[in-house]
Design an enzyme around this catalytic site. Sequence first.
Site, PDB file in Angstrom:
ATOM      1  N   TYR A   1       0.849  -1.205   0.000  1.00  0.00           N
ATOM      2  CA  TYR A   1       0.000   0.000   0.000  1.00  0.00           C
ATOM      3  C   TYR A   1       0.878   1.246   0.000  1.00  0.00           C
ATOM      4  O   TYR A   1       0.686   2.164  -0.804  1.00  0.00           O
ATOM      5  CB  TYR A   1      -0.930  -0.028   1.226  1.00  0.00           C
ATOM      6  CG  TYR A   1      -1.768   1.230   1.396  1.00  0.00           C
ATOM      7  CD1 TYR A   1      -2.751   1.570   0.468  1.00  0.00           C
ATOM      8  CD2 TYR A   1      -1.577   2.077   2.492  1.00  0.00           C
ATOM      9  CE1 TYR A   1      -3.515   2.722   0.619  1.00  0.00           C
ATOM     10  CE2 TYR A   1      -2.342   3.226   2.654  1.00  0.00           C
ATOM     11  CZ  TYR A   1      -3.310   3.550   1.712  1.00  0.00           C
ATOM     12  OH  TYR A   1      -4.060   4.695   1.873  1.00  0.00           O
TER      13      TYR A   1
HETATM   14  N1  LIG Z   1      -9.213   5.879   5.569  1.00  0.00           N
HETATM   15  C1  LIG Z   1      -8.022   6.360   5.946  1.00  0.00           C
HETATM   16  O1  LIG Z   1      -7.630   6.297   7.145  1.00  0.00           O
HETATM   17  C2  LIG Z   1      -7.124   7.032   4.938  1.00  0.00           C
HETATM   18  C3  LIG Z   1      -5.954   7.657   5.396  1.00  0.00           C
HETATM   19  C4  LIG Z   1      -5.118   8.292   4.484  1.00  0.00           C
HETATM   20  C5  LIG Z   1      -5.467   8.296   3.139  1.00  0.00           C
HETATM   21  N2  LIG Z   1      -6.586   7.663   2.699  1.00  0.00           N
HETATM   22  C6  LIG Z   1      -6.872   7.678   1.249  1.00  0.00           C
HETATM   23  O2  LIG Z   1      -8.212   8.117   1.059  1.00  0.00           O
HETATM   24  C7  LIG Z   1      -8.755   7.514  -0.114  1.00  0.00           C
HETATM   25  C8  LIG Z   1     -10.106   6.912   0.192  1.00  0.00           C
HETATM   26  O3  LIG Z   1      -9.949   5.902   1.191  1.00  0.00           O
HETATM   27  P1  LIG Z   1     -11.218   5.325   1.962  1.00  0.00           P
HETATM   28  O4  LIG Z   1     -10.804   5.145   3.378  1.00  0.00           O
HETATM   29  O5  LIG Z   1     -12.431   6.124   1.627  1.00  0.00           O
HETATM   30  O6  LIG Z   1     -11.335   3.875   1.288  1.00  0.00           O
HETATM   31  P2  LIG Z   1     -12.616   2.951   1.078  1.00  0.00           P
HETATM   32  O7  LIG Z   1     -13.719   3.325   2.013  1.00  0.00           O
HETATM   33  O8  LIG Z   1     -12.147   1.535   1.098  1.00  0.00           O
HETATM   34  O9  LIG Z   1     -13.086   3.315  -0.400  1.00  0.00           O
HETATM   35  C9  LIG Z   1     -12.299   2.927  -1.512  1.00  0.00           C
HETATM   36  C10 LIG Z   1     -12.991   3.416  -2.755  1.00  0.00           C
HETATM   37  O10 LIG Z   1     -12.172   3.110  -3.899  1.00  0.00           O
HETATM   38  C11 LIG Z   1     -12.952   2.434  -4.861  1.00  0.00           C
HETATM   39  N3  LIG Z   1     -12.122   1.491  -5.628  1.00  0.00           N
HETATM   40  C12 LIG Z   1     -11.257   0.574  -5.131  1.00  0.00           C
HETATM   41  N4  LIG Z   1     -10.679  -0.096  -6.149  1.00  0.00           N
HETATM   42  C13 LIG Z   1     -11.188   0.425  -7.296  1.00  0.00           C
HETATM   43  C14 LIG Z   1     -10.999   0.155  -8.685  1.00  0.00           C
HETATM   44  N5  LIG Z   1     -10.154  -0.803  -9.106  1.00  0.00           N
HETATM   45  N6  LIG Z   1     -11.696   0.867  -9.600  1.00  0.00           N
HETATM   46  C15 LIG Z   1     -12.565   1.821  -9.179  1.00  0.00           C
HETATM   47  N7  LIG Z   1     -12.804   2.125  -7.885  1.00  0.00           N
HETATM   48  C16 LIG Z   1     -12.110   1.427  -6.970  1.00  0.00           C
HETATM   49  C17 LIG Z   1     -14.019   1.723  -4.058  1.00  0.00           C
HETATM   50  O11 LIG Z   1     -15.115   1.443  -4.943  1.00  0.00           O
HETATM   51  P3  LIG Z   1     -16.170   0.236  -4.681  1.00  0.00           P
HETATM   52  O12 LIG Z   1     -17.188   0.794  -3.707  1.00  0.00           O
HETATM   53  O13 LIG Z   1     -16.719  -0.035  -6.023  1.00  0.00           O
HETATM   54  O14 LIG Z   1     -15.377  -0.905  -4.100  1.00  0.00           O
HETATM   55  C18 LIG Z   1     -14.352   2.761  -3.008  1.00  0.00           C
HETATM   56  O15 LIG Z   1     -15.238   3.732  -3.515  1.00  0.00           O
HETATM   57  C19 LIG Z   1      -7.699   6.527  -0.604  1.00  0.00           C
HETATM   58  O16 LIG Z   1      -7.001   7.104  -1.681  1.00  0.00           O
HETATM   59  C20 LIG Z   1      -6.784   6.322   0.589  1.00  0.00           C
HETATM   60  O17 LIG Z   1      -5.478   6.009   0.163  1.00  0.00           O
HETATM   61  C21 LIG Z   1      -7.436   7.036   3.566  1.00  0.00           C
END
Ligand SMILES: NC(=O)c1ccc[n+]([C@@H]2O[C@H](COP(=O)([O-])OP(=O)(O)OC[C@H]3O[C@@H](n4cnc5c(N)ncnc54)[C@H](OP(=O)(O)O)[C@@H]3O)[C@@H](O)[C@H]2O)c1
Length: 325
Positions: free
Chosen positions: A136
Amino acid sequence: MRIFITGGSGFVGSAFVEAIHARHSLTAMSRSNGSDAQLSRLGATPIRCTLDTIQAAHLEGVDVVVHAAADVREWGTWQEFWRVNVEGTQRMLAAAKEAGVRRFVHIGTEAALLKGQALVGADETYPLALNSPYPYSRTKAHAEVAVRSANDPANHFETIVVRPRFVWGPGDQRLIPALKRMADARQFVWIDGGRHKTSTTYVGNLVYAIETALTRGRGGEAYFVLDDGGPVTLREFLPQLTATAGFELKGREIPGWLARSIAFTTEKAWRVLHLSGQPPVPRFNVNVVSRDCILSDAKARQEMGYSPPFSREAGLEALRAAART
Ligand SMILES: NC(=O)c1ccc[n+]([C@@H]2O[C@H](COP(=O)([O-])OP(=O)(O)OC[C@H]3O[C@@H](n4cnc5c(N)ncnc54)[C@H](OP(=O)(O)O)[C@@H]3O)[C@@H](O)[C@H]2O)c1
């Protein structure tokens, strides 16, 4: 403004869509009927495409792309992480540029700096972990390089990276449910007594930062965006989070070096023996809670005018309110 978002069905993306749909026209990448329904309910028009199939035609008339989709799983192959996080981001950039999009806001992460070390007072000059042992981290680091190097103001295409750390708040489907599973199974342990400190980003503050980045911040730059109040220890903060969901965190204490050795050994065995499922404690997760991660968001405050609208207490109150509904 016409905005296209990827990851709009996820934790961060759906909070963004819900918060800003009244002020902007939103279209969103969707790859399932469930996401179509969720995005429509939140206020975005779903467009059927994926990070593998995205094309300029999906982005016709769009001013800004917000790229929040990523492979954020705890476990997977290098190829899977690379395909989604690096190649998917490269495809989004190419499609956006071809479609005449003016600005590309990428959701980065402090994890892109992590290769097993503590971060104390790190700012955006700290190097990306392009050779991180964690898929990751490494793939988010390479994705960030792709985004920042695509900045091309001469051709009216600006790119910017917003980097949260430890996103928490209503809509989280990962952190509190995982703590609950561990607490129920009496498997929770405090690593080094939970004394390590972390910066945090409440999801409402992240949404505000992304909206700010639609128009502010220098192209080609990355910005940490954090909560007010400085870092917290995990021993202070995790029980505050779990109390909002009505359960306590109790557990034994183990030293960080032991937790890291166990995680390293089990993860190695999993990969070498091609075991199914994922190891009980992936190395990345253990490292995240067994090292300090203290960051500075001074650059976002100075250059973007970032000023988090929600205190930690306000975020905890929002979690308590969400648990009551
Ligand atoms: N959560 C944290 O603590 C955190 C911290 C730092 C940075 N971030 C960053 O914030 C962003 C969002 O994270 P999150 O926590 O919201 O994650 P999440 O809830 O797991 O959501 C991931 C999203 O990405 C989509 N996705 C995954 N693989 C895909 C693909 N191959 N094609 C199209 N869509 C895809 C998923 O779509 P589906 O619904 O279709 O699966 C979902 O909408 C990421 O870039 C992550 O690196 C998160």
